[in-house]
Design an enzyme around this catalytic site. Structure first.
Site, PDB file in Angstrom:
ATOM      1  CG  ASN A  50     -29.183   5.337 -24.522  1.00  0.00           C
ATOM      2  OD1 ASN A  50     -28.829   6.161 -25.368  1.00  0.00           O
ATOM      3  ND2 ASN A  50     -28.396   4.929 -23.550  1.00  0.00           N
ATOM      4  CG  ASP A  51     -32.097  10.076 -27.450  1.00  0.00           C
ATOM      5  OD1 ASP A  51     -33.240   9.599 -27.471  1.00  0.00           O
ATOM      6  OD2 ASP A  51     -31.816  11.134 -26.847  1.00  0.00           O
ATOM      7  CG  ASN A 106     -21.132   4.134 -16.249  1.00  0.00           C
ATOM      8  OD1 ASN A 106     -20.783   3.201 -15.541  1.00  0.00           O
ATOM      9  ND2 ASN A 106     -21.474   3.986 -17.517  1.00  0.00           N
ATOM     10  CB  CYS A 123     -31.674  20.231 -17.964  1.00  0.00           C
ATOM     11  SG  CYS A 123     -30.333  20.394 -16.748  1.00  0.00           S
ATOM     12  CB  ALA A 148      -0.975  -0.020   1.179  1.00  0.00           C
ATOM     13  CE  LYS A 149       3.115   1.556   5.297  1.00  0.00           C
ATOM     14  NZ  LYS A 149       3.213   0.087   5.070  1.00  0.00           N
ATOM     15  NE  ARG A 150       1.982   0.337  -6.270  1.00  0.00           N
ATOM     16  CZ  ARG A 150       1.483   0.512  -7.500  1.00  0.00           C
ATOM     17  NH1 ARG A 150       2.256   0.445  -8.539  1.00  0.00           N
ATOM     18  NH2 ARG A 150       0.211   0.740  -7.657  1.00  0.00           N
ATOM     19  CE  LYS A 154      -5.240  -2.052  -8.947  1.00  0.00           C
ATOM     20  NZ  LYS A 154      -3.832  -2.490  -8.836  1.00  0.00           N
ATOM     21  CB  CYS A 191     -27.697  19.655 -19.419  1.00  0.00           C
ATOM     22  SG  CYS A 191     -28.148  18.016 -18.814  1.00  0.00           S
ATOM     23  CG  HIS A 211     -28.949  16.005 -15.471  1.00  0.00           C
ATOM     24  ND1 HIS A 211     -29.520  17.254 -15.564  1.00  0.00           N
ATOM     25  CD2 HIS A 211     -29.856  15.231 -14.832  1.00  0.00           C
ATOM     26  CE1 HIS A 211     -30.721  17.222 -15.008  1.00  0.00           C
ATOM     27  NE2 HIS A 211     -30.945  16.002 -14.561  1.00  0.00           N
ATOM     28  CE1 TYR A 271      -0.705 -11.477 -12.352  1.00  0.00           C
ATOM     29  CE2 TYR A 271      -2.460 -10.455 -11.077  1.00  0.00           C
ATOM     30  CZ  TYR A 271      -1.708 -11.559 -11.411  1.00  0.00           C
ATOM     31  OH  TYR A 271      -1.963 -12.759 -10.796  1.00  0.00           O
TER      32      TYR A 271
HETATM   33  O1  G1P Z   1     -23.882   5.368 -22.324  1.00  0.00           O
HETATM   34  P1  G1P Z   1     -22.806   6.402 -22.055  1.00  0.00           P
HETATM   35  O2  G1P Z   1     -22.941   7.030 -20.694  1.00  0.00           O
HETATM   36  O3  G1P Z   1     -22.675   7.404 -23.164  1.00  0.00           O
HETATM   37  O4  G1P Z   1     -21.460   5.547 -22.070  1.00  0.00           O
HETATM   38  C1  G1P Z   1     -20.810   5.014 -20.959  1.00  0.00           C
HETATM   39  O5  G1P Z   1     -21.496   3.875 -20.422  1.00  0.00           O
HETATM   40  C2  G1P Z   1     -21.599   2.727 -21.279  1.00  0.00           C
HETATM   41  C3  G1P Z   1     -22.219   1.595 -20.487  1.00  0.00           C
HETATM   42  O6  G1P Z   1     -21.431   1.236 -19.363  1.00  0.00           O
HETATM   43  C4  G1P Z   1     -20.235   2.329 -21.855  1.00  0.00           C
HETATM   44  O7  G1P Z   1     -20.448   1.351 -22.860  1.00  0.00           O
HETATM   45  C5  G1P Z   1     -19.494   3.521 -22.462  1.00  0.00           C
HETATM   46  O8  G1P Z   1     -18.196   3.122 -22.831  1.00  0.00           O
HETATM   47  C6  G1P Z   1     -19.419   4.645 -21.423  1.00  0.00           C
HETATM   48  O9  G1P Z   1     -18.760   5.765 -21.967  1.00  0.00           O
HETATM   49  O1  G1P Z   2       3.431  -1.649 -11.338  1.00  0.00           O
HETATM   50  P1  G1P Z   2       3.038  -0.242 -11.737  1.00  0.00           P
HETATM   51  O2  G1P Z   2       3.440   0.093 -13.151  1.00  0.00           O
HETATM   52  O3  G1P Z   2       3.446   0.783 -10.741  1.00  0.00           O
HETATM   53  O4  G1P Z   2       1.437  -0.270 -11.684  1.00  0.00           O
HETATM   54  C1  G1P Z   2       0.586  -0.516 -12.757  1.00  0.00           C
HETATM   55  O5  G1P Z   2       0.558  -1.891 -13.157  1.00  0.00           O
HETATM   56  C2  G1P Z   2       0.081  -2.815 -12.190  1.00  0.00           C
HETATM   57  C3  G1P Z   2      -0.001  -4.184 -12.845  1.00  0.00           C
HETATM   58  O6  G1P Z   2      -0.900  -4.208 -13.940  1.00  0.00           O
HETATM   59  C4  G1P Z   2      -1.277  -2.406 -11.604  1.00  0.00           C
HETATM   60  O7  G1P Z   2      -1.587  -3.225 -10.511  1.00  0.00           O
HETATM   61  C5  G1P Z   2      -1.277  -0.944 -11.155  1.00  0.00           C
HETATM   62  O8  G1P Z   2      -2.588  -0.572 -10.784  1.00  0.00           O
HETATM   63  C6  G1P Z   2      -0.793  -0.061 -12.309  1.00  0.00           C
HETATM   64  O9  G1P Z   2      -0.763   1.292 -11.905  1.00  0.00           O
END
Ligand code: G1P
Ligand code: G1P
Lengths: 339, 339
Positions: free
Chosen positions: A76-77, A153, A54, A28-30, A311, A51, A164, A316
Site C-alpha cells: 500500500n502506497d 471494502n 488498472c 421493521a415497518k418504520r 442501516k 485508475c 477497481h 444508540y
Molecule cells: O484504504 P482505503 O481504501 O483508502 O480506505 C478505506 O479503508 C480503510 C481500512 O478499512 C479505512 O481506514 C478508511 O477509512 C477507508 O476509507
Molecule cells: O431513530 P431514528 O432517528 O429513526 O434512527 C436512527 O437512530 C437509531 C438509533 O441510533 C438507529 O438505530 C437508526 O439506524 C438510525 O437511522
C-alpha cells in the site's frame, strides 16, 4: 421457528465475541425520511486510464503497475502501518500507548476494471483465494508480524476510494480488538469441550437449516444467529481449520464457489452492485499452535431496504449496542430464495 | 509532546473500555478519491408544515404535538424496545437470547425547526439538560429499567431522519455492551484506587493541557487520548458524579455552556452544521450504589477533512480495531484554536 424471537424486542449473544446485539423485529415497518445513498450504476470500462489499480497504469507514487493477467498484489502506497519504525511504549499515568509495526498490501482481484467478485468466474475467484493464502503465509512469516487481516471494502458507501475490484491486507505485530475477543472465546470453549466452537455451532445450524443460505461439500454460508448488519453472512468451513492455509486445492475451489454464490445473491437482492465490507478472521501468526481457531469469512453489508436505504450504526449503536430490525431468520430466508 | 506519537504508527489504550485504537499519524496526507457527502446547506424555516416534530403538527401515528415552547418529550412512535412484552429467554445449544424490555423517547430540543444546539442560547440548552435529568430520573425509576441511554444523532450522514433539533433516550432492562465495558473498568479502578478513573484522568489532562479544548469551573472539554473519531471530544465534570442528577442548578448551566462551546466550535471547523452522534454514559439505574461511575458526554463526529469528506469505519475497523490518521493532540489543537 421460535416466535418470541420474531415478535418481541430481545438481545442475542455473539458466541465469538461475547457481545450482544439488540433485535427489534416489530420495528421493521418504520417509515424512512432520512438520507438516501446515491447508486453508481454507470457501466465501467474494462480498462480506465485514470485508475491507479488498472494494469500498466501509473500509481500515485510514480510506480507503473505490471500488465498483470489475474491477481496483482503490492504494498500500500499509503500504509496505515509502518514496518521499520522504532519500537516504543508510553506509560504515563493513565495514558498508555505502544508502537505497532505492520505491512499493508493491496490486492487487485482482476485486471478488468468493470468486474466485482460477483461477476468473476469461480476459477478466477480461486486465484484470489490462492493469493490470500500466499500473503497470509509470507506476511505471517515476517519477523514481528503476528496477525494478518484480509478484508475488502466494496462500494463508495463503504469508504472504498476506487471502484477497481480490490481488497486489502493489513498485517501487524499485535492482535486487533475483534480478533482478541474471538481468540479468547474460541480458546475457552476449546479447552472445555475439546472441539471447535464454530464447528459445533455450524453442526447445529446445518441441523436446523433455518439460517443456512447455501452449502457445498466443504463450506456453509449462513446468517449467524447474532448477525448485526441487516444481511450479514458468514462463510464457514464445515470442518475446523485454523487458517486458510489448511484448505486443499479442491477446498479452495469450493470456497471460491461459496464466495461466488453469496456475492451474486447480494447483487440480486436489491438489483445493485451490493456494497459490503468483508473480512477473514483466522489464527494469529504468532507461532502458537492456535488449535482453538476455526477460520471464517464474514460479510457486513450496510443496505437495509433497497439500493439506497442503508442501516445507520449511529447514536444508540455507538453508545449502547448494535441494533437491528429484520431478524437473522427473515434475512436468511430472503437470501436463500435468491440462490 | 511525545514526538513518537506524532510520527509513527501505534496503538492507544481506551482506559474506559479496555480496547485499543490504531493511530497512523504519518498517513494524514493520503489523497481522497472516494465518496463525498452532500451538504444540506438549505436554510430551514422556523416552522415546517411537513415536520412531525414541529409544534402543533400531526405525527405519523395521528397524535398532535402540543404547542410546546422549549423542550418536548414523547414516547417514540417506532420504539426499538417494547415495555410490556412477555419476558423470555432462549438457550438452545450455542444459541442464546433474552427478551429485553425498554422505553424509547424522543426529545425535541426546541420548537424552532431551524436551530441546532450550536444555535441555541445557553439558557435554552440548560432546559434540554434539565429534561435529560427528569427523564433519567423518571425512566430509571420505572420497574425493570436498569439503564438509560441519552443520545443525539445529528445530520443526515449520522442516520438522522429529521433535521428538527432532537435527541433520543432509550432505556432498558440490561446494560448495553459499551456500558458493560465502562462499568467494569471504572469498578476495578475504583476498588483499587478508591478514586474515580475518569477523575484521575481529567486531573492529569488538566495538568498537561495538551488535549484540553475548554474548561469552566465545573467541566472540561477534551479530546481523549484514545479518541477514535477524527474530532471526537468528551465533556467531563471535574469532580466525580455518578449521574447528571448530581449536578446543581449552577453546574447544569455550566454543562450547557460546555455543550454550547463545543457545538459552536464544531460548526466553525468546516463551516458547516457539523454532524455527530453524541451520548451520555452514566450510572445504571439498577439500584446499586455505583460509586465507581463518573458520568460524561461524548461526541463522535464523522467528518475528517472537510464538510464533505468523512472518515469511514469500515473493513479494517470492523474486523480489526478502530483506526485514525490525525492524532488526538493535533485535533485538540485545531479545535482549541476555534474556541
Ligand atoms: O484504504 P482505503 O481504501 O483508502 O480506505 C478505506 O479503508 C480503510 C481500512 O478499512 C479505512 O481506514 C478508511 O477509512 C477507508 O476509507
Ligand atoms: O431513530 P431514528 O432517528 O429513526 O434512527 C436512527 O437512530 C437509531 C438509533 O441510533 C438507529 O438505530 C437508526 O439506524 C438510525 O437511522
Amino acid at each position: 421457528m421460535n416466535t418470541d424471537l420474531q415478535d418481541y424486542s430481545h438481545k442475542r449473544l455473539n458466541i465469538l465475541t461475547g457481545e450482544w446485539v439488540l433485535v427489534s423485529p416489530h420495528r421493521a415497518k418504520r417509515p424512512w425520511q432520512g438520507q438516501n445513498e446515491t447508486v453508481a450504476n454507470e457501466v465501467r470500462p474494462a480498462h480506465d486510464e485514470t485508475c491507479y489499480l488498472c494494469a500498466g497504469n501509473k500509481r500515485i507514487n510514480g510506480e507503473i503497475n505490471p500488465n498483470y493477467k489475474d491477481v496483482f498484489v503490492f504494498t500500500n502506497d499509503f500504509a496505515a502501518l509502518q514496518y521499520n519504525s522504532p519500537p516504543f511504549s508510553v506509560k504515563d499515568g493513565l495514558i498508555e500507548a505502544q508502537s505497532e509495526q505492520g505491512i499493508c498490501k493491496v490486492i487487485c482481484f482482476s485486471p478488468n476494471h468493470s468486474k466485482s467478485l460477483a461477476d468473476m468466474s469461480v476459477n478466477n475467484i480461486q486465484k484470489v483465494v490462492e493469493a490470500w493464502q500466499t500473503e497470509y503465509k509470507t506476511l505471517g512469516e515476517c519477523k514481528g508480524i503476528n496477525y494478518v487481516q484480509i478484508f475488502e471494502n466494496k462500494g463508495a458507501v463503504m469508504g472504498c476510494s476506487n471502484p477497481h475490484p480490490h481488497g486489502q491486507i493489513w498485517s501487524q505485530s499485535t492482535l486487533p480488538n475483534e480478533v482478541e475477543k474471538k481468540d479468547a472465546h474460541q480458546r475457552t470453549y476449546f479447552s472445555t469441550h475439546k472441539s471447535s466452537l464454530l464447528g459445533d455451532y455450524v453442526s447445529q445450524e446445518l441441523n436446523k437449516q433455518e439460517r443456512v443460505i447455501y452449502e457445498n461439500d466443504a463450506f456453509v454460508v449462513l446468517v449467524p444467529f447474532w448477525a448485526i448488519w441487516p444481511f450479514e453472512t458468514m462463510i464457514v468451513p464445515k470442518q475446523a481449520q485454523k487458517s486458510i492455509l489448511e484448505m486443499t486445492h479442491t477446498e479452495a475451489l469450493l470456497f471460491a464457489e461459496a464466495i461466488s454464490v453469496i456475492t451474486k445473491v447480494y447483487d440480486r437482492l436489491f438489483s445493485t452492485s451490493f456494497p459490503y465490507s468483508s473480512g477473514i478472521h483466522q489464527a494469529p501468526t504468532n507461532g502458537e499452535d492456535n488449535k482453538h481457531w476455526h477460520w471464517h469469512m464474514s460479510f457486513y453489508p450496510p443496505l437495509l431496504r433497497s439500493a439506497t436505504v442503508k442501516k445507520f450504526m449511529v447514536g444508540y449503536e455507538m453508545f449502547g449496542s448494535p441494533q437491528r430490525d429484520i431478524t437473522a431468520e427473515i434475512a436468511a430466508q430472503k437470501l436463500r430464495e435468491l440462490t
